[in-house]
Design an enzyme around this catalytic site. Structure first.
Site, PDB file in Angstrom:
ATOM      1  N   CYS A  84       3.842  -8.209  -2.416  1.00 48.51           N
ATOM      2  CA  CYS A  84       2.975  -7.994  -3.574  1.00 48.51           C
ATOM      3  C   CYS A  84       3.711  -8.391  -4.866  1.00 48.51           C
ATOM      4  O   CYS A  84       4.027  -9.561  -5.046  1.00 48.51           O
ATOM      5  CB  CYS A  84       2.460  -6.560  -3.602  1.00 48.51           C
ATOM      6  SG  CYS A  84       0.985  -6.371  -4.648  1.00 48.51           S
ATOM      7  N   HIS A 188      -0.305  -6.327   1.473  1.00 45.72           N
ATOM      8  CA  HIS A 188       0.616  -5.262   1.864  1.00 45.72           C
ATOM      9  C   HIS A 188       0.680  -5.182   3.392  1.00 45.72           C
ATOM     10  O   HIS A 188      -0.172  -4.526   4.009  1.00 45.72           O
ATOM     11  CB  HIS A 188       0.165  -3.919   1.287  1.00 45.72           C
ATOM     12  CG  HIS A 188       0.386  -3.795  -0.174  1.00 45.72           C
ATOM     13  ND1 HIS A 188       1.569  -3.324  -0.721  1.00 45.72           N
ATOM     14  CD2 HIS A 188      -0.418  -4.093  -1.219  1.00 45.72           C
ATOM     15  CE1 HIS A 188       1.483  -3.331  -2.041  1.00 45.72           C
ATOM     16  NE2 HIS A 188       0.292  -3.795  -2.369  1.00 45.72           N
ATOM     17  N   GLU A 190       2.582  -3.460   5.126  1.00 46.60           N
ATOM     18  CA  GLU A 190       2.821  -2.064   5.525  1.00 46.60           C
ATOM     19  C   GLU A 190       1.537  -1.235   5.533  1.00 46.60           C
ATOM     20  O   GLU A 190       1.525  -0.108   6.043  1.00 46.60           O
ATOM     21  CB  GLU A 190       3.865  -1.423   4.603  1.00 46.60           C
ATOM     22  CG  GLU A 190       3.395  -1.027   3.223  1.00 46.60           C
ATOM     23  CD  GLU A 190       3.334  -2.162   2.213  1.00 46.60           C
ATOM     24  OE1 GLU A 190       3.134  -1.872   1.022  1.00 46.60           O
ATOM     25  OE2 GLU A 190       3.472  -3.342   2.617  1.00 46.60           O
TER      26      GLU A 190
END
Length: 206
Positions: A84, A188, A190
């Site tokens: 990001c 993202h 994650e």
């Protein structure tokens, strides 16, 4: 894999715990580091980031991260993943601020300018991506991948060969790039469930 020292850089601009947890889920062990001296022992690096460009790059400079990072990435060829804002910091700079970026790639960040007024900025949510070339972190697959995005600025690459993934949100933008041992992901991983897990799993194997 077990011996890899995977360091997540804490420079005051990131959601670090989610990254660490995802790596652990995939069988790796990641450590959050707060001192640039720790970089000398790194086998792999992750540069996360949320927030404003100038705050992020200024924090890296003021805390003494940049020279040790460049030694690790360019001299020792340590693989690094920017996420990001972390991806945008790898570029030459951003319309969001006045400070120059790291300049590791011929790229820059600019604000979304969707022609469709119904499209809100920031771009937030799940979107499919198009794969532009095969990569060790993104093997070619028949089905489309989807990732979770939250961003108001997009990256434009000067060299099309650096682009790994593209995405559409009112306009086409770079969702991921790679130059040698440097990866950047605008989404993202994650927060992207199985699609993000795949990226971290392959990163552990690099």
């Amino acid at each position: 894999m077990a011996d890899n020292k995977i360091f997540v850089i804490d420079y005051g601009s990131g959601n670090l715990a989610s990254v660490v947890n995802m790596i652990r889920h995939e069988g790796g062990e990641a450590h959050i580091i707060t001192e640039p001296d720790h970089l000398a022992a790194a086998d792999k690096l992750i540069l996360p980031g949320v927030g404003a460009f100038d705050h992020g790059i200024s924090s890296l400079r003021q805390k003494g991260w940049i020279a040790p990072l460049e030694r690790a990435v360019f001299e020792r060829k340590v693989p690094i993943m920017g996420i990001c804002l972390g991806m945008q910091l790898l570029t030459r700079g951003s319309e969001e601020g006045q400070e120059p970026g790291l300049g590791w790639l011929d790229a820059h960040a600019r604000r979304f300018r969707p022609a469709d007024v119904k499209l809100k900025v920031p771009h937030m949510g799940w979107n499919e991506v198009r794969q532009m070339r095969e990569d060790v972190l993104l093997p070619l697959v028949e089905t489309a991948r989807r990732f979770y995005f939250v961003h108001s600025y997009l990256v434009e690459c000067g060299n099309s060969e650096d682009v790994l993934l593209e995405c559409d949100y009112g306009e086409t933008f770079v969702a991921a790039f790679r130059r040698e041992n440097i990866w950047g992901f605008q989404f993202h991983p994650e927060k992207s469930h199985k699609f993000g897990m795949e990226i971290f799993r392959h990163f552990l194997e690099v």
